[in-house]
Scaffold this motif. Structure first.
Motif, PDB file in Angstrom:
ATOM      1  N   ALA A 246       7.067  54.179  23.915  1.00 37.96           N
ATOM      2  CA  ALA A 246       6.006  53.383  24.542  1.00 37.96           C
ATOM      3  C   ALA A 246       6.361  53.090  25.999  1.00 37.96           C
ATOM      4  CB  ALA A 246       5.799  52.095  23.756  1.00 37.96           C
ATOM      5  N   TRP A 247       6.484  54.143  26.807  1.00 35.52           N
ATOM      6  CA  TRP A 247       6.928  53.928  28.182  1.00 35.52           C
ATOM      7  C   TRP A 247       5.888  53.184  29.010  1.00 35.52           C
ATOM      8  CZ3 TRP A 247       4.371  55.816  32.430  1.00 35.52           C
ATOM      9  CH2 TRP A 247       3.480  56.885  32.236  1.00 35.52           C
ATOM     10  N   GLN A 248       4.587  53.374  28.698  1.00 32.49           N
ATOM     11  CA  GLN A 248       3.560  52.639  29.442  1.00 32.49           C
ATOM     12  C   GLN A 248       3.650  51.144  29.166  1.00 32.49           C
ATOM     13  OE1 GLN A 248       2.934  55.196  27.323  1.00 32.49           O
ATOM     14  NE2 GLN A 248       1.600  56.732  28.273  1.00 32.49           N
ATOM     15  N   VAL A 249       3.969  50.788  27.909  1.00 31.81           N
ATOM     16  CA  VAL A 249       4.152  49.375  27.570  1.00 31.81           C
ATOM     17  C   VAL A 249       5.363  48.808  28.307  1.00 31.81           C
ATOM     18  CG1 VAL A 249       4.666  47.787  25.679  1.00 31.81           C
ATOM     19  CG2 VAL A 249       3.033  49.642  25.329  1.00 31.81           C
ATOM     20  N   ALA A 250       6.431  49.603  28.399  1.00 32.92           N
ATOM     21  CA  ALA A 250       7.614  49.166  29.133  1.00 32.92           C
ATOM     22  C   ALA A 250       7.275  48.892  30.596  1.00 32.92           C
ATOM     23  CB  ALA A 250       8.715  50.215  29.025  1.00 32.92           C
ATOM     24  N   ILE A 251       6.448  49.737  31.196  1.00 39.44           N
ATOM     25  CA  ILE A 251       6.042  49.524  32.589  1.00 39.44           C
ATOM     26  C   ILE A 251       5.197  48.266  32.712  1.00 39.44           C
ATOM     27  CG2 ILE A 251       4.653  50.463  34.475  1.00 39.44           C
ATOM     28  CD1 ILE A 251       7.367  51.793  34.197  1.00 39.44           C
ATOM     29  N   PHE A 252       4.332  48.004  31.742  1.00 42.79           N
ATOM     30  CA  PHE A 252       3.523  46.781  31.759  1.00 42.79           C
ATOM     31  C   PHE A 252       4.434  45.555  31.733  1.00 42.79           C
ATOM     32  CE2 PHE A 252       0.379  44.042  29.127  1.00 42.79           C
ATOM     33  CZ  PHE A 252      -0.029  43.372  30.283  1.00 42.79           C
ATOM     34  N   HIS A 253       5.436  45.573  30.869  1.00 43.01           N
ATOM     35  CA  HIS A 253       6.356  44.429  30.820  1.00 43.01           C
ATOM     36  C   HIS A 253       7.187  44.355  32.098  1.00 43.01           C
ATOM     37  CE1 HIS A 253       8.289  41.098  28.986  1.00 43.01           C
ATOM     38  NE2 HIS A 253       9.467  41.678  28.841  1.00 43.01           N
ATOM     39  N   LEU A 254       7.512  45.494  32.686  1.00 38.31           N
ATOM     40  CA  LEU A 254       8.216  45.511  33.972  1.00 38.31           C
ATOM     41  C   LEU A 254       7.404  44.769  35.032  1.00 38.31           C
ATOM     42  CD1 LEU A 254       9.896  48.633  35.603  1.00 38.31           C
ATOM     43  CD2 LEU A 254       8.446  47.138  36.938  1.00 38.31           C
ATOM     44  N   VAL A 255       6.091  45.015  35.058  1.00 38.97           N
ATOM     45  CA  VAL A 255       5.227  44.393  36.070  1.00 38.97           C
ATOM     46  C   VAL A 255       5.156  42.882  35.863  1.00 38.97           C
ATOM     47  CG1 VAL A 255       2.861  44.253  36.932  1.00 38.97           C
ATOM     48  CG2 VAL A 255       3.876  46.486  36.449  1.00 38.97           C
TER      49      VAL A 255
ATOM     50  N   LEU B 231      -2.393  54.541  34.212  1.00 37.95           N
ATOM     51  CA  LEU B 231      -1.305  55.397  33.735  1.00 37.95           C
ATOM     52  C   LEU B 231      -1.788  56.457  32.748  1.00 37.95           C
ATOM     53  CD1 LEU B 231       1.491  52.699  33.210  1.00 37.95           C
ATOM     54  CD2 LEU B 231       1.164  54.235  35.163  1.00 37.95           C
ATOM     55  N   GLY B 232      -3.101  56.491  32.515  1.00 36.59           N
ATOM     56  CA  GLY B 232      -3.668  57.537  31.667  1.00 36.59           C
ATOM     57  C   GLY B 232      -3.508  57.308  30.191  1.00 36.59           C
ATOM     58  N   THR B 233      -3.539  56.041  29.768  1.00 32.27           N
ATOM     59  CA  THR B 233      -3.386  55.745  28.350  1.00 32.27           C
ATOM     60  C   THR B 233      -4.196  54.501  28.022  1.00 32.27           C
ATOM     61  OG1 THR B 233      -1.774  55.423  26.578  1.00 32.27           O
ATOM     62  CG2 THR B 233      -1.348  54.288  28.651  1.00 32.27           C
ATOM     63  N   THR B 234      -4.104  54.059  26.794  1.00 33.43           N
ATOM     64  CA  THR B 234      -4.693  52.793  26.367  1.00 33.43           C
ATOM     65  C   THR B 234      -3.665  52.044  25.521  1.00 33.43           C
ATOM     66  OG1 THR B 234      -5.644  53.845  24.399  1.00 33.43           O
ATOM     67  CG2 THR B 234      -7.061  53.664  26.362  1.00 33.43           C
ATOM     68  N   PHE B 235      -3.719  50.723  25.590  1.00 31.93           N
ATOM     69  CA  PHE B 235      -2.830  49.911  24.776  1.00 31.93           C
ATOM     70  C   PHE B 235      -3.532  49.511  23.487  1.00 31.93           C
ATOM     71  CE2 PHE B 235      -0.751  48.307  28.925  1.00 31.93           C
ATOM     72  CZ  PHE B 235       0.081  49.418  28.943  1.00 31.93           C
TER      73      PHE B 235
ATOM     74  N   ALA C 192      14.031  49.111  24.709  1.00 36.09           N
ATOM     75  CA  ALA C 192      13.631  49.297  23.317  1.00 36.09           C
ATOM     76  C   ALA C 192      12.261  49.959  23.237  1.00 36.09           C
ATOM     77  CB  ALA C 192      13.629  47.954  22.589  1.00 36.09           C
ATOM     78  N   ALA C 193      11.342  49.537  24.109  1.00 33.43           N
ATOM     79  CA  ALA C 193      10.022  50.172  24.142  1.00 33.43           C
ATOM     80  C   ALA C 193      10.129  51.637  24.536  1.00 33.43           C
ATOM     81  CB  ALA C 193       9.105  49.426  25.111  1.00 33.43           C
ATOM     82  N   LEU C 194      10.976  51.934  25.502  1.00 32.52           N
ATOM     83  CA  LEU C 194      11.200  53.332  25.888  1.00 32.52           C
ATOM     84  C   LEU C 194      11.759  54.130  24.718  1.00 32.52           C
ATOM     85  CD1 LEU C 194      12.794  52.730  29.400  1.00 32.52           C
ATOM     86  CD2 LEU C 194      10.531  53.695  28.975  1.00 32.52           C
ATOM     87  N   GLY C 195      12.620  53.484  23.937  1.00 29.55           N
ATOM     88  CA  GLY C 195      13.242  54.174  22.819  1.00 29.55           C
ATOM     89  C   GLY C 195      12.272  54.600  21.738  1.00 29.55           C
ATOM     90  N   VAL C 196      11.125  53.919  21.643  1.00 29.47           N
ATOM     91  CA  VAL C 196      10.132  54.309  20.635  1.00 29.47           C
ATOM     92  C   VAL C 196       8.963  55.055  21.264  1.00 29.47           C
ATOM     93  CG1 VAL C 196      10.756  52.433  19.087  1.00 29.47           C
ATOM     94  CG2 VAL C 196       8.941  52.073  20.780  1.00 29.47           C
TER      95      VAL C 196
ATOM     96  N   GLY D  10       3.529  36.967  30.175  1.00 26.60           N
ATOM     97  CA  GLY D  10       4.625  37.438  29.343  1.00 26.60           C
ATOM     98  C   GLY D  10       4.255  37.584  27.885  1.00 26.60           C
ATOM     99  N   PHE D  11       3.329  36.769  27.415  1.00 21.08           N
ATOM    100  CA  PHE D  11       2.892  36.875  26.017  1.00 21.08           C
ATOM    101  C   PHE D  11       2.308  38.250  25.736  1.00 21.08           C
ATOM    102  CE2 PHE D  11      -0.978  36.714  23.373  1.00 21.08           C
ATOM    103  CZ  PHE D  11      -0.400  36.484  22.132  1.00 21.08           C
ATOM    104  N   PHE D  12       1.456  38.736  26.612  1.00 14.71           N
ATOM    105  CA  PHE D  12       0.758  40.004  26.370  1.00 14.71           C
ATOM    106  C   PHE D  12       1.715  41.190  26.462  1.00 14.71           C
ATOM    107  CE2 PHE D  12      -2.420  37.015  27.907  1.00 14.71           C
ATOM    108  CZ  PHE D  12      -3.418  37.167  26.969  1.00 14.71           C
ATOM    109  N   SER D  13       2.552  41.215  27.484  1.00 15.39           N
ATOM    110  CA  SER D  13       3.406  42.393  27.663  1.00 15.39           C
ATOM    111  C   SER D  13       4.561  42.414  26.668  1.00 15.39           C
ATOM    112  CB  SER D  13       3.941  42.431  29.097  1.00 15.39           C
ATOM    113  OG  SER D  13       4.708  41.282  29.390  1.00 15.39           O
ATOM    114  N   LYS D  14       5.210  41.267  26.465  1.00 13.28           N
ATOM    115  CA  LYS D  14       6.357  41.251  25.555  1.00 13.28           C
ATOM    116  C   LYS D  14       5.921  41.501  24.115  1.00 13.28           C
ATOM    117  CE  LYS D  14       8.634  37.431  24.746  1.00 13.28           C
ATOM    118  NZ  LYS D  14       9.535  36.277  24.961  1.00 13.28           N
ATOM    119  N   ASP D  15       4.794  40.937  23.717  1.00 17.42           N
ATOM    120  CA  ASP D  15       4.344  41.151  22.343  1.00 17.42           C
ATOM    121  C   ASP D  15       3.859  42.578  22.116  1.00 17.42           C
ATOM    122  OD1 ASP D  15       5.055  38.604  21.862  1.00 17.42           O
ATOM    123  OD2 ASP D  15       3.069  37.833  21.400  1.00 17.42           O
ATOM    124  N   LEU D  16       3.371  43.227  23.165  1.00 15.96           N
ATOM    125  CA  LEU D  16       3.064  44.655  23.040  1.00 15.96           C
ATOM    126  C   LEU D  16       4.338  45.458  22.814  1.00 15.96           C
ATOM    127  CD1 LEU D  16       0.277  45.467  25.675  1.00 15.96           C
ATOM    128  CD2 LEU D  16       0.167  45.817  23.202  1.00 15.96           C
TER     129      LEU D  16
END
Length: 602
Positions: A320-329, A469-473, A314-318, A386-392
């Motif tokens: 936010a691929w960097q956020v998806a990677i954060f949740h992956l980690v 990853l060259g971005t900011t959250f 879902a994050a990739l779909g909007v 999980g709180f930080f990555s999933k809520d992002l």
């Protein structure tokens, strides 16, 4: 460190050589196999750290040349690859150490570690690949390792069936990936990421969309997203440490990594992004509801993995691929932890059925504490990672697609509910076990403690990860964070109450019973696929085999042979040994030849 910085290929070569050594010397290594294999993930960790600190190594090897075109095998240990190398290395190392205690009585002990080493090499190759050809080779190798490890107990019919099912379902996505590679080769003249992604924007919209959708289907298959998710719950037939490494933390996340790696292509294909959003949202909510109805502790975690991967899609779909990677980690840490603690529970209690557990916290305090750390992170309760990555993820989706964001919030509540329910059923209340449980040995508890610490503190890694990853959250909105916490706590309370002894496995209304039965069956998707896809395809294949292969092709070949045999049998009858008969035949032949000659020259 200098050697590691400029030799990223060692992340693949070292575990690959170790796999070969273990496979060749099965009788030689014995109980020393884990310590030999452990050098592989430690090398991967070293390469990941070196690449993240000083920039990665890269190289290119020409593999096939046809005219002016060539196909190369390339690698590049950039920041994204370095992050994934750390995930693969840490989880693989923890699993290998944990398996010393978990698998010590199993046959095929050395074979098991050889396969883990081969998987580590394949996964490392996948993440450092700088072109689709190299990535696809490693993509198939991790699939082969998954097949072999799911079917590790190959004499067990259910394990063999599960391995075949995983292999066949993921092949659907892999076939789509090959089509996408052909489209990109045709459009750009090569498969290197630097070439195809640099040319992604100038692609015709139809070309970009076709290639992106094909790659998305491949990712959906590998990451077990709807409707190709049906293989992952049955993959739990393999050893539990394998589930932690391959089917929770690394291989199933390869689909998310693939889309992140090819992101410029998806940036030029909004239709593919929309499809990823829809599939991810459906998967996140649907799989969370299924996990709520499971009785097998590993099945709860399997459906939870499918759901959490849905969040990432879902994050990739909007975008936010960097956020998806954060949740992956963070997911790799807390889900790997939960699977290994489930392994400790199974090892200590002798069952994986939640109905046969209860009260394990008193007999397995370290395992219980580690499970709770993972469950809190999974539920998204602060301050766990999980709180930080999933809520992002939820925040990113809410801003771009409110309907999907609301669905993810509902999935978050369900996540907390099934995590709390499984926790109470397994670790609290009266014991329902037939045999007394016991705590795991420290060789198994050590990896649990490491992953528990990661599951609790990795939330602070969001900023450094974004920078790498060259971005900011964006900072979490107080409103969204507060809503997510309230939903997580509400889900926790409801899940905890649903696991009361008088409420466990019973329901109040017929409607609720129907809901739980449907959810427990995975909403009938597997049965639907079996009835309307597998059965017709199998029937068509059998009919084609009977009519086309056996009747037409085999019939033609066998008919010619039978005819020749019959003619030969008839001709043998003239071999009577009678001289007068032979003389008569010769005279008849001469007459026929003379007549033919006269007729031809007249």
């Amino acid at each position: 460190m200098s050697i590691l910085t400029h030799s990223a290929y060692l992340a693949v070569l070292v575990p690959l050589l170790l796999a070969a050594l273990l496979a060749v010397g099965v009788r030689l290594w014995g109980r020393g196999a884990p310590w030999v294999a452990l050098a592989g993930p430690l090398t991967v960790i070293g390469i990941g750290v070196a690449s993240l600190r000083a920039g990665g190594d890269s190289a290119r090897i020409t593999w096939i040349r046809v005219g002016e075109r060539s196909l190369s095998l390339t690698y590049n240990a950039d920041a994204l690859a370095a992050v994934m190398l750390l995930v693969v290395g840490v989880v693989a190392a923890c699993v290998m150490v944990f398996s010393i205690g978990y698998m010590h009585r199993e046959k095929g002990y050395v074979r098991y570690y050889a396969l883990l080493s081969l998987f580590t090499a394949s996964m490392a190759g996948l993440v450092i690949a700088a072109d689709l050809a190299t990535l696809f080779i490693c993509w198939e190798l991790v699939g082969a390792c998954s097949f072999l490890l799911i079917g590790f107990w190959y004499d067990k019919p259910s394990a063999a069936d599960a391995a075949r099912k995983a292999f066949m379902v993921t092949r659907v996505g892999d076939a789509a990936m090959l089509v996408g590679m052909a489209v990109l080769w045709r459009a750009s003249g090569g498969l290197e990421f630097s070439l195809i992604l640099g040319a992604a924007a100038p692609f015709a919209p139809a070309v970009a969309t076709a290639a992106a959708v094909c790659i998305l289907i491949a990712a959906v298959g590998k990451s077990a997203q709807f409707p190709l998710h049906i293989w992952l719950p049955e993959a739990m037939e393999g050893p539990t440490p394998v589930s932690a490494l391959i089917h929770a933390a690394t291989m199933v996340a390869a689909g998310v990594f693939l889309i992140a790696r090819t992101w410029p292509l998806f940036a030029a294909a909004p239709a593919a992004r929309d499809l990823a959003l829809v599939l991810g949202t459906i998967t996140a909510l649907g799989a969370a509801s299924v996990a709520l109805a499971q009785r097998d502790i590993k099945k709860v975690l399997a459906w939870s993995t499918i759901s959490q991967l849905g969040f990432m899609f879902a994050a990739l779909g909007v975008g936010a691929w960097q956020v998806a990677i954060f949740h992956l980690v963070t997911h790799a840490a807390f889900k790997g932890l939960l699977f290994l603690t489930a392994g400790s529970v199974i090892h200590g209690s002798g069952t994986q059925d939640l109905r046969e557990m209860g009260g394990l916290a008193g007999r397995m305090p370290v395992t219980a504490a580690c499970w709770i750390a993972g469950a809190v992170s999974l539920a998204g309760i602060p301050p766990a990672a999980g709180f930080f990555s999933k809520d992002l993820v939820v925040s990113s989706v809410l801003h771009s697609a409110p309907w999907a964001g609301v669905a993810l919030l509902a999935a978050s509540a369900l996540t907390a509910a099934y995590a709390a329910r499984a926790t109470r059923l397994a670790f609290f209340g009266a014991s329902r076990s037939v045999t007394p449980a016991h705590e795991a040995p420290w060789i198994m508890l050590g990896p649990l403690v490491v992953l528990a610490a990661a599951a609790l503190v990795l939330g602070v890694a969001g900023g450094p990860l974004a920078s790498a990853l060259g971005t900011t959250f964006e900072p979490l909105s107080v409103t969204i964070a507060g809503t997510a916490i309230v939903l997580a706590l509400t889900g926790t309370v409801l899940g905890w109450r649903s696991a009361r002894p008088q409420a466990a496995w019973t329901v109040a209304t017929e409607g609720w019973r129907t809901f739980m039965r449907a959810a427990a069956s995975g909403w009938g998707v597997d049965a639907f696929v079996s009835r309307f896809v597998v059965t017709p395809v199998t029937a068509t294949a059998r009919a084609t085999d009977a009519m086309g292969d056996r009747l037409a092709i085999d019939g033609l070949a066998e008919g010619v042979a039978a005819l020749a045999s019959r003619v030969g049998a008839l001709l043998t009858e003239i071999q009577s040994g009678d001289g007068q008969w032979y003389a008569g035949l010769m005279a008849t032949g001469v007459v026929l030849l003379v007549a033919a000659a006269v007729w031809l020259v007249r």
